[in-house]
Design a protein around this motif. Structure first.
Motif, PDB file in Angstrom:
ATOM      1  N   ARG A 125       8.760 -16.314 -83.484  1.00  0.00           N
ATOM      2  CA  ARG A 125       9.042 -16.897 -82.173  1.00  0.00           C
ATOM      3  C   ARG A 125       7.885 -17.831 -81.822  1.00  0.00           C
ATOM      4  NH1 ARG A 125      13.257 -15.326 -79.330  1.00  0.00           N
ATOM      5  NH2 ARG A 125      14.369 -13.408 -79.869  1.00  0.00           N
ATOM      6  N   LEU A 126       8.211 -19.110 -81.583  1.00  0.00           N
ATOM      7  CA  LEU A 126       7.215 -20.100 -81.220  1.00  0.00           C
ATOM      8  C   LEU A 126       6.986 -20.085 -79.716  1.00  0.00           C
ATOM      9  CD1 LEU A 126       8.379 -23.109 -83.444  1.00  0.00           C
ATOM     10  CD2 LEU A 126       6.629 -21.380 -83.964  1.00  0.00           C
ATOM     11  N   GLY A 127       5.729 -19.987 -79.310  1.00  0.00           N
ATOM     12  CA  GLY A 127       5.401 -19.891 -77.894  1.00  0.00           C
ATOM     13  C   GLY A 127       5.507 -21.218 -77.171  1.00  0.00           C
ATOM     14  N   VAL A 128       6.253 -21.209 -76.078  1.00  0.00           N
ATOM     15  CA  VAL A 128       6.494 -22.413 -75.282  1.00  0.00           C
ATOM     16  C   VAL A 128       6.124 -22.134 -73.831  1.00  0.00           C
ATOM     17  CG1 VAL A 128       8.261 -24.013 -74.437  1.00  0.00           C
ATOM     18  CG2 VAL A 128       8.385 -23.144 -76.788  1.00  0.00           C
ATOM     19  N   PRO A 129       5.285 -22.971 -73.206  1.00  0.00           N
ATOM     20  CA  PRO A 129       5.007 -22.769 -71.780  1.00  0.00           C
ATOM     21  C   PRO A 129       6.191 -23.191 -70.936  1.00  0.00           C
ATOM     22  CG  PRO A 129       3.895 -24.742 -72.580  1.00  0.00           C
ATOM     23  CD  PRO A 129       4.552 -24.113 -73.775  1.00  0.00           C
ATOM     24  N   GLY A 130       6.543 -22.379 -69.972  1.00  0.00           N
ATOM     25  CA  GLY A 130       7.598 -22.759 -69.060  1.00  0.00           C
ATOM     26  C   GLY A 130       7.127 -23.860 -68.122  1.00  0.00           C
ATOM     27  N   PRO A 131       8.022 -24.468 -67.365  1.00  0.00           N
ATOM     28  CA  PRO A 131       7.627 -25.525 -66.431  1.00  0.00           C
ATOM     29  C   PRO A 131       6.681 -24.982 -65.373  1.00  0.00           C
ATOM     30  CG  PRO A 131       9.859 -24.804 -65.969  1.00  0.00           C
ATOM     31  CD  PRO A 131       9.452 -24.135 -67.256  1.00  0.00           C
ATOM     32  N   ALA A 132       5.630 -25.742 -65.107  1.00  0.00           N
ATOM     33  CA  ALA A 132       4.620 -25.282 -64.145  1.00  0.00           C
ATOM     34  C   ALA A 132       3.782 -26.466 -63.707  1.00  0.00           C
ATOM     35  CB  ALA A 132       3.732 -24.207 -64.779  1.00  0.00           C
ATOM     36  N   GLY A 133       2.979 -26.262 -62.684  1.00  0.00           N
ATOM     37  CA  GLY A 133       2.034 -27.284 -62.257  1.00  0.00           C
ATOM     38  C   GLY A 133       1.071 -27.611 -63.391  1.00  0.00           C
ATOM     39  N   ILE A 134       0.723 -28.884 -63.502  1.00  0.00           N
ATOM     40  CA  ILE A 134      -0.116 -29.320 -64.619  1.00  0.00           C
ATOM     41  C   ILE A 134      -1.474 -28.625 -64.586  1.00  0.00           C
ATOM     42  CG2 ILE A 134      -1.320 -31.303 -65.618  1.00  0.00           C
ATOM     43  CD1 ILE A 134       1.075 -33.015 -64.682  1.00  0.00           C
ATOM     44  N   LYS A 135      -2.074 -28.526 -63.431  1.00  0.00           N
ATOM     45  CA  LYS A 135      -3.378 -27.852 -63.340  1.00  0.00           C
ATOM     46  C   LYS A 135      -3.267 -26.394 -63.754  1.00  0.00           C
ATOM     47  CE  LYS A 135      -5.595 -30.823 -59.896  1.00  0.00           C
ATOM     48  NZ  LYS A 135      -6.263 -30.880 -58.565  1.00  0.00           N
ATOM     49  N   ARG A 136      -2.176 -25.767 -63.414  1.00  0.00           N
ATOM     50  CA  ARG A 136      -1.965 -24.364 -63.795  1.00  0.00           C
ATOM     51  C   ARG A 136      -1.824 -24.246 -65.315  1.00  0.00           C
ATOM     52  NH1 ARG A 136      -0.602 -19.694 -61.276  1.00  0.00           N
ATOM     53  NH2 ARG A 136       0.741 -18.198 -62.364  1.00  0.00           N
ATOM     54  N   LEU A 137      -1.065 -25.148 -65.912  1.00  0.00           N
ATOM     55  CA  LEU A 137      -0.910 -25.141 -67.371  1.00  0.00           C
ATOM     56  C   LEU A 137      -2.258 -25.312 -68.065  1.00  0.00           C
ATOM     57  CD1 LEU A 137       2.285 -27.352 -67.824  1.00  0.00           C
ATOM     58  CD2 LEU A 137       2.104 -24.902 -68.297  1.00  0.00           C
ATOM     59  N   LEU A 138      -3.061 -26.257 -67.575  1.00  0.00           N
ATOM     60  CA  LEU A 138      -4.353 -26.506 -68.206  1.00  0.00           C
ATOM     61  C   LEU A 138      -5.313 -25.342 -67.992  1.00  0.00           C
ATOM     62  CD1 LEU A 138      -4.879 -30.317 -67.477  1.00  0.00           C
ATOM     63  CD2 LEU A 138      -3.895 -29.191 -69.483  1.00  0.00           C
ATOM     64  N   SER A 139      -5.181 -24.667 -66.866  1.00  0.00           N
ATOM     65  CA  SER A 139      -6.016 -23.490 -66.610  1.00  0.00           C
ATOM     66  C   SER A 139      -5.698 -22.383 -67.610  1.00  0.00           C
ATOM     67  CB  SER A 139      -5.792 -22.986 -65.179  1.00  0.00           C
ATOM     68  OG  SER A 139      -6.458 -21.759 -64.959  1.00  0.00           O
ATOM     69  N   PHE A 140      -4.415 -22.128 -67.845  1.00  0.00           N
ATOM     70  CA  PHE A 140      -4.030 -21.117 -68.826  1.00  0.00           C
ATOM     71  C   PHE A 140      -4.432 -21.541 -70.230  1.00  0.00           C
ATOM     72  CE2 PHE A 140      -1.294 -19.285 -65.525  1.00  0.00           C
ATOM     73  CZ  PHE A 140      -1.439 -17.933 -65.788  1.00  0.00           C
ATOM     74  N   ALA A 141      -4.323 -22.836 -70.523  1.00  0.00           N
ATOM     75  CA  ALA A 141      -4.720 -23.330 -71.844  1.00  0.00           C
ATOM     76  C   ALA A 141      -6.199 -23.076 -72.093  1.00  0.00           C
ATOM     77  CB  ALA A 141      -4.402 -24.818 -71.960  1.00  0.00           C
ATOM     78  N   ALA A 142      -7.039 -23.363 -71.099  1.00  0.00           N
ATOM     79  CA  ALA A 142      -8.476 -23.142 -71.249  1.00  0.00           C
ATOM     80  C   ALA A 142      -8.788 -21.663 -71.410  1.00  0.00           C
ATOM     81  CB  ALA A 142      -9.206 -23.708 -70.031  1.00  0.00           C
ATOM     82  N   ARG A 143      -8.082 -20.826 -70.660  1.00  0.00           N
ATOM     83  CA  ARG A 143      -8.306 -19.386 -70.715  1.00  0.00           C
ATOM     84  C   ARG A 143      -7.912 -18.811 -72.081  1.00  0.00           C
ATOM     85  NH1 ARG A 143      -5.217 -16.222 -66.131  1.00  0.00           N
ATOM     86  NH2 ARG A 143      -6.101 -18.002 -64.989  1.00  0.00           N
ATOM     87  N   CYS A 144      -6.877 -19.397 -72.698  1.00  0.00           N
ATOM     88  CA  CYS A 144      -6.335 -18.858 -73.946  1.00  0.00           C
ATOM     89  C   CYS A 144      -6.808 -19.602 -75.188  1.00  0.00           C
ATOM     90  CB  CYS A 144      -4.803 -18.876 -73.894  1.00  0.00           C
ATOM     91  SG  CYS A 144      -4.107 -17.895 -72.547  1.00  0.00           S
ATOM     92  N   GLY A 145      -7.686 -20.583 -75.015  1.00  0.00           N
ATOM     93  CA  GLY A 145      -8.188 -21.319 -76.167  1.00  0.00           C
ATOM     94  C   GLY A 145      -7.175 -22.250 -76.794  1.00  0.00           C
ATOM     95  N   VAL A 146      -6.245 -22.749 -75.988  1.00  0.00           N
ATOM     96  CA  VAL A 146      -5.188 -23.637 -76.493  1.00  0.00           C
ATOM     97  C   VAL A 146      -5.683 -25.078 -76.477  1.00  0.00           C
ATOM     98  CG1 VAL A 146      -2.892 -24.573 -75.980  1.00  0.00           C
ATOM     99  CG2 VAL A 146      -3.324 -22.112 -75.796  1.00  0.00           C
ATOM    100  N   GLY A 147      -5.441 -25.807 -77.576  1.00  0.00           N
ATOM    101  CA  GLY A 147      -5.849 -27.196 -77.659  1.00  0.00           C
ATOM    102  C   GLY A 147      -5.148 -28.048 -76.615  1.00  0.00           C
ATOM    103  N   ALA A 148      -5.944 -28.832 -75.864  1.00  0.00           N
ATOM    104  CA  ALA A 148      -5.365 -29.656 -74.799  1.00  0.00           C
ATOM    105  C   ALA A 148      -6.118 -30.981 -74.713  1.00  0.00           C
ATOM    106  CB  ALA A 148      -5.404 -28.920 -73.464  1.00  0.00           C
ATOM    107  N   SER A 149      -6.287 -31.637 -75.869  1.00  0.00           N
ATOM    108  CA  SER A 149      -6.924 -32.946 -75.881  1.00  0.00           C
ATOM    109  C   SER A 149      -5.994 -33.968 -75.236  1.00  0.00           C
ATOM    110  CB  SER A 149      -7.243 -33.372 -77.311  1.00  0.00           C
ATOM    111  OG  SER A 149      -6.042 -33.580 -78.037  1.00  0.00           O
ATOM    112  N   ALA A 150      -6.534 -35.132 -74.912  1.00  0.00           N
ATOM    113  CA  ALA A 150      -5.719 -36.167 -74.281  1.00  0.00           C
ATOM    114  C   ALA A 150      -4.551 -36.567 -75.174  1.00  0.00           C
ATOM    115  CB  ALA A 150      -6.583 -37.384 -73.960  1.00  0.00           C
ATOM    116  N   SER A 151      -4.790 -36.646 -76.500  1.00  0.00           N
ATOM    117  CA  SER A 151      -3.718 -37.050 -77.410  1.00  0.00           C
ATOM    118  C   SER A 151      -2.633 -35.988 -77.506  1.00  0.00           C
ATOM    119  CB  SER A 151      -4.286 -37.347 -78.804  1.00  0.00           C
ATOM    120  OG  SER A 151      -4.906 -36.193 -79.352  1.00  0.00           O
ATOM    121  N   VAL A 152      -3.035 -34.719 -77.498  1.00  0.00           N
ATOM    122  CA  VAL A 152      -2.054 -33.630 -77.547  1.00  0.00           C
ATOM    123  C   VAL A 152      -1.243 -33.600 -76.255  1.00  0.00           C
ATOM    124  CG1 VAL A 152      -1.826 -31.114 -77.476  1.00  0.00           C
ATOM    125  CG2 VAL A 152      -3.256 -32.191 -79.217  1.00  0.00           C
TER     126      VAL A 152
END
Length: 292
Positions: free
Chosen positions: A203-230
């Motif tokens: 099962r591939l993990g997909v973030p549900g729709p959410a506020g952009i700041k909230r998504l980036l906050s979870f990404a930082a907390r979970c070590g998810v890559g979030a470069s400008a190009s990505v």
């Protein structure tokens, strides 16, 4: 096999990639699940997380609610947060007895040191408690963008050993990945998984729709890559972090890129913006795909 008993459609490619999706919730999300339930297909797998600050009784109640609403519960077990053998087996037997649990998900957990006798997921699996309790499938984590505490090769070694151990104990392994924003990284990882001979369903993990700041906050907390190009691939501009974003481009890229060579694949949604908002997005996506 056990995985077929729980999910008879695993070996049938979905007409739309979101068909057969799974969801994640916390114990506190029980009212949200009840609200969203009419929009969720029967027998949808729903994982109940193992978070600090939520006691076992609350997690058991949430797991029971998943079953009573007609879905397939998959409670998490966080190895390093479990304080004792009694704590582990008491919770396991409670969810089996009260919610008819047949599958569990095992993670090491965030604490650097264990709060009890279990250092990692293998320590829990090796107890034999899961198969003794009648569990048919064990979910384990996959990390398409790597793990902050392991090299890439160590990640593959650990994943391979977990799959082999679960199968040796007569249970079915299921790999559920961390969420991410980069479809290319996920598809490359999935292809490598199959090249290494691991044929477990994924099962591939997909973030549900959410506020952009909230998504980036979870990404930082979970070590998810979030470069400008990505983020551009995902549809987010770093110049404008206001508003919200959905996974349309990510899911479209998965649908276009996944083929028979990738084996059994479904999606797992992390509803950071709320369960109802996520299942509404899925229903709308499927309507649009059906009209295409």
């Amino acid at each position: 096999m056990a995985i077929v008993q729980i999910h008879p459609n695993w070996d049938k490619p979905p007409a739309i990639l979101t068909h057969g999706y799974s969801l994640e919730m916390t114990a506190k999300d029980k009212p949200s699940l009840q609200d969203a339930a009419p929009l969720i297909p029967a027998e949808t797998p729903i994982a109940v997380t193992f978070l600090p600050g939520e006691d076992a009784a609350a997690r058991v109640a949430a797991t029971v609610a998943v079953r009573e609403l007609g879905f397939e519960p998959m409670p998490h077990f966080s190895a390093r947060r479990i304080t004792s053998e009694d704590d582990f087996e008491g919770y396991l037997h409670a969810v089996v007895r009260e919610a008819g649990v047949r599958r569990c998900f095992v993670v090491a957990g965030d604490p650097p040191e264990p709060q009890g006798p279990y250092f990692d997921t293998m320590a829990l699996i090796a107890t034999g408690a899961f198969e003794r309790a009648g569990i048919k499938a064990i979910g384990i984590g996959g990390h398409p963008e790597g793990h902050p505490e392991m090299t890439v090769e160590q990640c593959w070694d650990v994943l391979t050993r977990k799959v082999a151990e679960i199968e040796a104990r007569g249970m079915a392994p299921l790999v559920v990945t961390q969420f991410g924003f980069d479809p290319d990284a996920f598809l490359e990882w999935l292809a490598e998984l199959r090249r290494r001979g691991i044929d477990a369903p994924v099962r591939l993990g997909v973030p549900g729709p959410a506020g952009i700041k909230r998504l980036l906050s979870f990404a930082a907390r979970c070590g998810v890559g979030a470069s400008a190009s990505v983020l551009r691939k995902y549809g987010i501009s770093v110049a404008n972090l206001l508003g919200s974003a959905g996974p349309d481009k990510l899911v479209d890229a998965f649908a276009a890129g996944i083929g028979p060579q990738h084996g059994r694949v479904r999606l797992h949604f992390y509803p950071f913006g709320g369960l109802r908002k996520t299942v509404e997005w899925i229903a709308d996506y499927e309507r649009r795909q059906g009209q295409a």
